[in-house]
Design a protein around this motif. Structure first.
Motif, PDB file in Angstrom:
ATOM      1  N   LEU A  39       0.824  -1.260  -0.051  1.00  0.00           N
ATOM      2  CA  LEU A  39       0.031  -0.098  -0.020  1.00  0.00           C
ATOM      3  C   LEU A  39       0.746   1.224   0.176  1.00  0.00           C
ATOM      4  O   LEU A  39       0.423   2.337  -0.543  1.00  0.00           O
ATOM      5  N   ASP A  40       1.983   1.450   0.622  1.00  0.00           N
ATOM      6  CA  ASP A  40       2.635   2.505   0.790  1.00  0.00           C
ATOM      7  C   ASP A  40       3.362   2.737  -0.557  1.00  0.00           C
ATOM      8  O   ASP A  40       3.474   3.846  -1.191  1.00  0.00           O
ATOM      9  N   GLU A  99       0.777   4.171  -2.943  1.00  0.00           N
ATOM     10  CA  GLU A  99       0.436   5.690  -2.482  1.00  0.00           C
ATOM     11  C   GLU A  99       1.400   6.390  -2.979  1.00  0.00           C
ATOM     12  O   GLU A  99       1.331   7.548  -3.677  1.00  0.00           O
ATOM     13  N   PRO A 113      -6.202  -6.373   0.748  1.00  0.00           N
ATOM     14  CA  PRO A 113      -6.975  -5.267   1.941  1.00  0.00           C
ATOM     15  C   PRO A 113      -8.000  -4.467   1.294  1.00  0.00           C
ATOM     16  O   PRO A 113      -7.713  -3.318   0.910  1.00  0.00           O
ATOM     17  N   THR A 157     -10.801  -2.798   2.046  1.00  0.00           N
ATOM     18  CA  THR A 157     -11.261  -1.694   2.753  1.00  0.00           C
ATOM     19  C   THR A 157     -10.161  -0.801   2.229  1.00  0.00           C
ATOM     20  O   THR A 157     -10.787   0.436   1.979  1.00  0.00           O
ATOM     21  N   LYS A 158      -9.083  -0.785   2.592  1.00  0.00           N
ATOM     22  CA  LYS A 158      -8.018   0.157   2.511  1.00  0.00           C
ATOM     23  C   LYS A 158      -7.892   0.474   0.953  1.00  0.00           C
ATOM     24  O   LYS A 158      -7.637   1.582   0.506  1.00  0.00           O
ATOM     25  N   LEU A 159      -8.153  -0.499  -0.029  1.00  0.00           N
ATOM     26  CA  LEU A 159      -8.000  -0.164  -1.451  1.00  0.00           C
ATOM     27  C   LEU A 159      -9.349   0.646  -1.714  1.00  0.00           C
ATOM     28  O   LEU A 159      -9.117   1.604  -2.481  1.00  0.00           O
ATOM     29  N   CYS A 160     -10.472   0.629  -1.367  1.00  0.00           N
ATOM     30  CA  CYS A 160     -11.739   1.274  -1.551  1.00  0.00           C
ATOM     31  C   CYS A 160     -11.724   2.620  -0.981  1.00  0.00           C
ATOM     32  O   CYS A 160     -11.855   3.603  -1.730  1.00  0.00           O
ATOM     33  N   ASP A 161     -10.724   2.736  -0.030  1.00  0.00           N
ATOM     34  CA  ASP A 161     -10.457   4.209   0.625  1.00  0.00           C
ATOM     35  C   ASP A 161      -9.353   4.864  -0.431  1.00  0.00           C
ATOM     36  O   ASP A 161      -9.463   6.091  -0.663  1.00  0.00           O
ATOM     37  N   PHE A 162      -8.697   4.077  -0.780  1.00  0.00           N
ATOM     38  CA  PHE A 162      -7.501   4.674  -1.806  1.00  0.00           C
ATOM     39  C   PHE A 162      -8.067   5.195  -2.989  1.00  0.00           C
ATOM     40  O   PHE A 162      -7.874   6.431  -3.509  1.00  0.00           O
ATOM     41  N   ARG A 207     -10.078   8.372  -2.416  1.00  0.00           N
ATOM     42  CA  ARG A 207      -9.212   9.552  -2.140  1.00  0.00           C
ATOM     43  C   ARG A 207      -8.821   9.994  -3.456  1.00  0.00           C
ATOM     44  O   ARG A 207      -8.555  11.164  -3.568  1.00  0.00           O
TER      45      ARG A 207
END
Length: 383
Positions: A94-95, A98, A123, A125-130, A133
């Motif tokens: 994820l880092d 980003e 992951p 949920t984190k990808l949906c947030d990514f 954004r």
């Protein structure tokens, strides 16, 4: 103990033709109201790009660890691909993702392409947030992850669209699915039916594989009969067989759908049983091989429907050949790299391509066959 043949892909039992309909429509992705069935899952990628409204020159964030045919589809659409890191556990960094998106501000990146490897969730949920954004579309490639779930819900239900490959998990001759979760995306036109030869050949192969697996002594006679029937039909048929086990994208079959026989068999799928048996077989093989071979996954998350049992083999081509000689079919998972990605750019991906070997754990295997697989793997795959 020996067997005539232990196939990697689940065979087709003749009893399926006499089974009653099941309630698989309550399970995602079959529960979705916005589905298109295609001969191959890669066809769904092609049509999803049209539904997204992407144009040549638009950017896609693409995992560096991929099969290759999905990259070919995206390139034929004229899209620009920017590759991101996958670690040695087949998880998205994820880092890195980003950092990559921040370096591509002027590159018109429109889409994040996510692959859930072998049934194991990213992951999400984190990808949906990514994507939220950064104003991106999300595409979930679940070709290897039919019926798998994360803690948040079924894989393939989070993205704007997703694809599934049916014949990798179900006893069907062919088939892929495109699911459009975003209600604002237009559904592609209905696909065409495939020719009879393409359906019949893979039905024969599935039945042949069943007799070889289940009928150790007399299975050879039945499989020989089916093999010759299939060859005879192919000779007298006027149609060209459309391959499913190809690494090439064929644009001329991009609008090809599934056959009536495939739909018939889909309607007789017992989703709960498939998930349960695959999980049981994975965990059983894990217990047999624990401490004997090196494995990328040391546990099985709740809800995961594993496609296979991956191991790391020092020389996976050698292990593959040795297991084939003992009548155990495996897959040398995604060995060929992408010429766009120089060797060493993603060392973990280089390692995965070089060493991951998939063992069969499908729903038609019994413990005696898993015992045999484990015995031979421990003999040949010591690191």
């Amino acid at each position: 103990m020996s067997f005539l043949h232990i196939p990697f892909i689940q065979p087709l039992s003749p009893l399926k033709f006499f089974s009653a309909k099941t309630e698989n429509h309550q399970y995602f992705p079959f529960s979705s109201q916005r589905i298109r069935y295609y001969y191959l899952a890669r066809n769904g990628i092609w049509h999803a790009i049209d539904s997204f409204g992407l144009r040549p020159g638009d950017g896609v964030l693409m995992p560096a660890y991929h099969h290759g045919v999905e990259v070919e589809v995206l390139k034929k659409k004229g899209l620009r691909l920017f590759y991101y890191r996958i670690d040695d556990k087949m998880q998205i960094d994820l880092d890195y993702l980003e950092s990559l998106i921040k370096s591509l501000i002027s590159s018109n990146v429109r889409l994040l392409y996510v692959i859930h490897y072998l049934g194991f969730p990213q992951p999400i949920t984190k990808l949906c947030d990514f994507v939220s954004r950064h104003g991106l579309l999300l595409f979930e490639d679940c070709a290897l992850s039919l019926f798998s779930k994360s803690n948040e819900g079924p894989l393939g239900s989070f993205g704007d669209a997703s694809i599934f490959c049916l014949y990798k998990t179900l006893s069907v001759p062919h088939g892929g699915m495109l699911v459009l979760n975003n209600p604002h995306l237009p559904l592609p036109s209905l696909p065409e039916c495939p020719n009879l030869a393409s359906t019949s050949e893979y039905l024969f192969k599935g039945l042949l594989s069943h007799f070889e697996l289940k009928w150790d002594g007399v299975g050879h006679g039945f499989s020989f009969l089916l093999y010759n029937l299939g060859r005879t039909f192919k000779k007298i048929s006027r149609f060209k067989n459309i391959q499913i086990d190809t690494n090439k994208f064929e644009e001329e079959v991009v609008s090809m759908g599934i056959s009536r026989m495939t739909k018939f068999l889909i309607n007789r799928v017992d989703a709960e049983k498939i998930v349960r048996r695959r999980r049981e077989n994975f965990l059983y093989l894990s217990r047999l091989l624990k401490g004997k071979v090196w494995m990328p996954f040391t546990d099985l998350p709740e809800g995961t429907c594993p496609l296979s049992f991956p191991i790391f083999a020092r020389d996976k081509q050698d292990v593959y050949s040795r297991l084939i000689s003992e009548r155990v079919e495996t897959i040398t998972f995604w060995s060929v790299g992408n010429p766009d990605i120089p060797e060493g750019m993603f060392p973990e991906v280089d390692f995965l391509r070089k060493h991951v070997l998939e063992l069969p754990i499908h729903q038609e295997l019994e413990k005696r066959q898993l015992d045999y697989i484990a015995l031979k793997v421990k003999e040949f795959a010591k690191w």
